[in-house]
Design an enzyme around this catalytic site. Structure first.
Site, PDB file in Angstrom:
ATOM      1  N   ASP A   1       0.814  -1.234   0.000  1.00  0.00           N
ATOM      2  CA  ASP A   1       0.000   0.000   0.000  1.00  0.00           C
ATOM      3  C   ASP A   1       0.840   1.272   0.000  1.00  0.00           C
ATOM      4  OD1 ASP A   1      -2.089  -1.837   0.413  1.00  0.00           O
ATOM      5  OD2 ASP A   1      -2.132  -1.491   2.574  1.00  0.00           O
TER       6      ASP A   1
ATOM      7  N   GLU B   1     -11.351   0.324  -3.763  1.00  0.00           N
ATOM      8  CA  GLU B   1     -10.523   0.854  -2.664  1.00  0.00           C
ATOM      9  C   GLU B   1      -9.250   1.467  -3.253  1.00  0.00           C
ATOM     10  OE1 GLU B   1      -9.573  -2.527  -0.146  1.00  0.00           O
ATOM     11  OE2 GLU B   1      -8.342  -3.458  -1.684  1.00  0.00           O
TER      12      GLU B   1
HETATM   13  O1  FUB Z   1      -3.421  -3.472   3.406  1.00  0.00           O
HETATM   14  C1  FUB Z   1      -4.748  -3.654   3.822  1.00  0.00           C
HETATM   15  C2  FUB Z   1      -5.685  -3.336   2.707  1.00  0.00           C
HETATM   16  O2  FUB Z   1      -5.399  -4.170   1.607  1.00  0.00           O
HETATM   17  C3  FUB Z   1      -5.578  -1.942   2.149  1.00  0.00           C
HETATM   18  O3  FUB Z   1      -6.166  -0.984   2.959  1.00  0.00           O
HETATM   19  C4  FUB Z   1      -6.234  -2.166   0.840  1.00  0.00           C
HETATM   20  O4  FUB Z   1      -6.074  -1.113  -0.070  1.00  0.00           O
HETATM   21  C5  FUB Z   1      -5.587  -3.446   0.394  1.00  0.00           C
HETATM   22  O5  FUB Z   1      -4.324  -3.214  -0.188  1.00  0.00           O
END
Ligand code: FUB
Length: 320
Positions: free
Chosen positions: A14, A220
């Protein structure tokens, strides 16, 4: 195309990436081995701290680990799971924004402050009032700071409508409009929302919002950058495993869908940052190749990003 694993010594994911004082700083999540069964709630992502990395040469240079800069146990309202953070600079102070579950397992946004981009970051006692969900990107535009945020499923966005918690989560399906990301202006002191978050709508070429059954809809991992005067809103499509982008003429959207930046990588999640450094554009992201495909043990990766003459981003192969 040349690609590089940025930090083979540890599992990190991330990436949020910024240039501060001429140096490139990477703010990743710090993945941990997990005994949890993998599930759609994201219980396997049990991150407990943040590190800061930096370099002055993206493709060849040494990447320095500045060590642990914030620990879950030092955050007064901590429950669990420190997910994707971002950092913004204002008047010589550095503000880290992070999503974390409180003791009731509800995600809110914390703020931690440092005097230097490499931290350490000191957390505020309480989360931002009215904050919810995950995956923040803080974008400075015309002297103001805006936070984009939101993520489906384990990211809890389906639990909210019009910035209020629902009695029952609601995930649109079929031809209903997809759930949108959110954007909000930050207060002058950078510690609160200055207004109610607004939806970030992605539309097709006919101006119609992308629907819930569209494989290219928002899920996301939002990121915003500007190129040749246009706003680029990029994001992960989650369960269809792509990074896509849409463009617009202002920071609030609507953004018109344009295409795929990165095809699926090894691992369930895909998440990124797009940054210009020393005259070149880069895509920072992660995959799970080094861990042998464990979706909760991800590794940071980078490659150059190219635009065509019309400003379209050229698609990059995720499996290369
Ligand atoms: O790393 C946890 C979660 O997984 C992140 O918040 C999302 O974007 C995905 O990468």
């Amino acid at each position: 195309m040349k690609k590089r694993y940025l930090f083979p010594a540890d599992y990190m994911a991330d990436p949020s990436v910024h240039v501060f004082n001429g140096r490139l700083y990477i703010y990743p999540s710090h993945d941990w081995e997990s005994e949890n069964v993998e599930n759609d709630n994201g219980d396997q992502y049990i991150m407990k701290d943040y590190h800061v990395l930096s370099t002055d040469d993206v493709m060849e240079g040494e990447v320095i680990d500045h060590g642990k800069v914030l620990d879950l146990q030092d955050i007064p309202w901590a429950g669990r799971q420190l997910w994707d953070c971002d950092v913004a600079e204002k008047n010589g102070k550095y503000y880290m924004y992070f999503p974390m579950k409180d003791r009731n397992d509800v995600f809110h946004h914390g703020v931690a402050i440092a005097d230097r981009p490499e931290g350490p970051f000191i957390p505020q006692p309480d989360p931002i009032r009215g904050s919810y969900s995950i995956d923040m990107c803080v974008f400075k535009d015309e002297g103001e700071y805006y936070m984009y945020f939101g993520g489906l499923w384990g990211g809890q966005l389906q639990r909210y409508k019009d910035n209020k918690a629902l009695e029952e989560p609601y995930l649109p399906s079929g031809k209903e409009p997809a759930l949108p990301s959110r954007v909000v202006r930050l207060s002058d002191d950078m510690l609160q929302f200055a207004e109610e978050p607004r939806p970030v709508v992605i539309v097709d070429k006919d101006g119609k919002p992308l629907t819930a059954d569209n494989p290219y809809r928002f899920f996301e991992a939002q990121w915003v950058h500007k190129y040749n005067g246009k706003y680029y809103f990029s994001y992960s499509t989650g369960d269809t495993h792509m990074l896509c982008y849409a463009t617009g003429d202002n920071r609030f959207g609507p953004f018109t869908y344009q295409g795929v930046i990165l095809t699926p990588v090894v691992g369930w999640t895909t998440h990124h940052a797009i940054v210009e450094y020393k005259g070149k554009w880069y895509l920072f992201h992660h995959d799970s190749v080094p861990s042998g495909g464990k979706s909760w043990l991800r590794s940071l990766k980078v490659c150059e990003l190219e635009y065509d003459a019309e400003g379209h981003i050229r698609t990059i192969e995720g499996m290369d």
